[in-house]
Write a protein that holds these residues in place. Structure first.
Motif, PDB file in Angstrom:
ATOM      1  N   TYR A  31       0.824  -1.203   0.000  1.00  0.00           N
ATOM      2  CA  TYR A  31       0.000   0.000   0.000  1.00  0.00           C
ATOM      3  C   TYR A  31       0.864   1.261   0.000  1.00  0.00           C
ATOM      4  N   VAL A  32       1.902   1.269   0.803  1.00  0.00           N
ATOM      5  CA  VAL A  32       2.801   2.424   0.837  1.00  0.00           C
ATOM      6  C   VAL A  32       3.456   2.614  -0.523  1.00  0.00           C
ATOM      7  N   TRP A  33       3.911   1.546  -1.149  1.00  0.00           N
ATOM      8  CA  TRP A  33       4.551   1.649  -2.460  1.00  0.00           C
ATOM      9  C   TRP A  33       3.574   2.187  -3.508  1.00  0.00           C
ATOM     10  N   VAL A  34       2.335   1.689  -3.517  1.00  0.00           N
ATOM     11  CA  VAL A  34       1.345   2.153  -4.493  1.00  0.00           C
ATOM     12  C   VAL A  34       1.049   3.627  -4.287  1.00  0.00           C
ATOM     13  N   LEU A  35       0.831   4.047  -3.059  1.00  0.00           N
ATOM     14  CA  LEU A  35       0.531   5.451  -2.802  1.00  0.00           C
ATOM     15  C   LEU A  35       1.694   6.364  -3.173  1.00  0.00           C
ATOM     16  N   ARG A  36       2.907   5.954  -2.859  1.00  0.00           N
ATOM     17  CA  ARG A  36       4.070   6.800  -3.177  1.00  0.00           C
ATOM     18  C   ARG A  36       4.367   6.843  -4.670  1.00  0.00           C
ATOM     19  N   SER A  37       4.137   5.742  -5.368  1.00  0.00           N
ATOM     20  CA  SER A  37       4.466   5.714  -6.792  1.00  0.00           C
ATOM     21  C   SER A  37       3.397   6.375  -7.657  1.00  0.00           C
ATOM     22  N   THR A  38       2.213   6.569  -7.133  1.00  0.00           N
ATOM     23  CA  THR A  38       1.154   7.204  -7.926  1.00  0.00           C
ATOM     24  C   THR A  38       0.927   8.651  -7.546  1.00  0.00           C
ATOM     25  N   ARG A  39       1.636   9.162  -6.581  1.00  0.00           N
ATOM     26  CA  ARG A  39       1.508  10.549  -6.173  1.00  0.00           C
ATOM     27  C   ARG A  39       2.793  11.281  -6.512  1.00  0.00           C
ATOM     28  N   GLY A  40       2.666  12.592  -6.695  1.00  0.00           N
ATOM     29  CA  GLY A  40       3.844  13.395  -6.949  1.00  0.00           C
ATOM     30  C   GLY A  40       4.605  13.637  -5.662  1.00  0.00           C
ATOM     31  N   PRO A  41       5.758  14.279  -5.752  1.00  0.00           N
ATOM     32  CA  PRO A  41       6.506  14.615  -4.542  1.00  0.00           C
ATOM     33  C   PRO A  41       5.675  15.502  -3.615  1.00  0.00           C
ATOM     34  N   ALA A  42       5.961  15.423  -2.343  1.00  0.00           N
ATOM     35  CA  ALA A  42       5.149  16.131  -1.346  1.00  0.00           C
ATOM     36  C   ALA A  42       5.210  17.643  -1.523  1.00  0.00           C
ATOM     37  N   GLY A  43       6.327  18.183  -1.930  1.00  0.00           N
ATOM     38  CA  GLY A  43       6.453  19.632  -2.045  1.00  0.00           C
ATOM     39  C   GLY A  43       6.049  20.192  -3.398  1.00  0.00           C
ATOM     40  N   SER A  44       5.727  19.338  -4.360  1.00  0.00           N
ATOM     41  CA  SER A  44       5.426  19.839  -5.703  1.00  0.00           C
ATOM     42  C   SER A  44       4.029  20.449  -5.739  1.00  0.00           C
ATOM     43  N   PRO A  45       3.888  21.557  -6.448  1.00  0.00           N
ATOM     44  CA  PRO A  45       2.565  22.176  -6.536  1.00  0.00           C
ATOM     45  C   PRO A  45       1.641  21.346  -7.417  1.00  0.00           C
ATOM     46  N   ARG A  46       0.397  21.313  -7.047  1.00  0.00           N
ATOM     47  CA  ARG A  46      -0.586  20.581  -7.844  1.00  0.00           C
ATOM     48  C   ARG A  46      -1.020  21.446  -9.016  1.00  0.00           C
ATOM     49  N   PRO A  47      -1.223  20.828 -10.173  1.00  0.00           N
ATOM     50  CA  PRO A  47      -1.658  21.621 -11.321  1.00  0.00           C
ATOM     51  C   PRO A  47      -3.088  22.107 -11.117  1.00  0.00           C
ATOM     52  N   ASP A  48      -3.352  23.302 -11.613  1.00  0.00           N
ATOM     53  CA  ASP A  48      -4.684  23.880 -11.520  1.00  0.00           C
ATOM     54  C   ASP A  48      -5.515  23.319 -12.661  1.00  0.00           C
ATOM     55  N   LEU A  49      -6.509  22.495 -12.331  1.00  0.00           N
ATOM     56  CA  LEU A  49      -7.311  21.829 -13.347  1.00  0.00           C
ATOM     57  C   LEU A  49      -8.579  22.596 -13.684  1.00  0.00           C
ATOM     58  N   ARG A  50      -8.778  23.732 -13.071  1.00  0.00           N
ATOM     59  CA  ARG A  50      -9.965  24.510 -13.376  1.00  0.00           C
ATOM     60  C   ARG A  50      -9.794  25.202 -14.732  1.00  0.00           C
ATOM     61  N   PRO A  51     -10.869  25.413 -15.452  1.00  0.00           N
ATOM     62  CA  PRO A  51     -10.750  26.094 -16.733  1.00  0.00           C
ATOM     63  C   PRO A  51     -10.234  27.512 -16.546  1.00  0.00           C
ATOM     64  N   THR A  52      -9.428  27.950 -17.501  1.00  0.00           N
ATOM     65  CA  THR A  52      -8.823  29.273 -17.393  1.00  0.00           C
ATOM     66  C   THR A  52      -9.508  30.280 -18.298  1.00  0.00           C
ATOM     67  N   VAL A  53     -10.759  30.053 -18.592  1.00  0.00           N
ATOM     68  CA  VAL A  53     -11.445  30.944 -19.507  1.00  0.00           C
ATOM     69  C   VAL A  53     -12.429  31.810 -18.749  1.00  0.00           C
ATOM     70  N   THR A  54     -12.602  32.996 -19.252  1.00  0.00           N
ATOM     71  CA  THR A  54     -13.625  33.885 -18.726  1.00  0.00           C
ATOM     72  C   THR A  54     -14.440  34.374 -19.903  1.00  0.00           C
ATOM     73  N   ALA A  55     -15.704  34.456 -19.707  1.00  0.00           N
ATOM     74  CA  ALA A  55     -16.591  34.822 -20.804  1.00  0.00           C
ATOM     75  C   ALA A  55     -16.937  36.298 -20.721  1.00  0.00           C
TER      76      ALA A  55
END
Length: 165
Positions: A31-55
């Motif tokens: 379980y520890v191996w799966v969680l660590r291998s599928t997640r990014g490093p702890a200090g890395s910023p998460r990408p912003d997945l929200r749309p960047t458009v304004t109408a």
């Protein structure tokens, strides 16, 4: 009681607790191996997945009840073009984004959930019939291994459909 002499049960082997402990450690380690291998490093910023458009409000917003939704869809198409030109999206990814924006617009426009609708299903319902041709045109660049499609054509057709529908 019969004449048979009762014998105490034999104790289990002393190595069985070690086997049980090894199994527990192996499962926890997996379980520890799966969680660590599928997640990014702890200090890395998460990408912003929200749309960047304004109408921006459309000029005929008073007469058009779908002007805001139309503006968001057109802004998303512009964002897809910008991201494709910047190299953030390939042709497949850009066409998938176009399909997503079209489906979102069609759902808001018709009230029918088009998030998983095929072109044949869209053609079968009179409310979503204008979406069918665009789903067909963008499915080949989205899912074929190779294609000669151009993004400019897909964007042009999508913009025309959203503007006129």
């Amino acid at each position: 009681m019969p004449d048979v002499e009762l014998v105490d049960p034999l104790p289990y082997a002393g190595w069985w607790p070690w086997v049980a402990l090894a199994i527990v450690v192996a499962v926890v380690g997996w379980y520890v191996w799966v969680l660590r291998s599928t997640r990014g490093p702890a200090g890395s910023p998460r990408p912003d997945l929200r749309p960047t458009v304004t109408a921006a409000p459309a000029p005929n917003a008073r007469r058009d009840p779908y002007a805001a939704v139309r503006g968001v869809a057109l802004a998303r198409f512009d964002d897809v073009q910008r991201r494709y030109d910047a190299g953030e999206l390939d042709l497949r990814g850009a066409n998938l984004e176009i399909r997503f924006a079209l489906r979102e617009f069609a759902t808001a426009r018709t009230g029918v959930d088009t998030s998983a609708m095929t072109a044949a299903q869209a053609r079968g319902d009179r409310r979503t019939r204008p979406l069918a041709a665009l789903l067909e045109n963008t499915s080949v660049p989205s899912f074929a291994p190779t294609t000669r499609a151009r993004l400019a054509r897909s964007l042009d057709q999508a913009r025309k459909r959203v503007t006129r529908w």
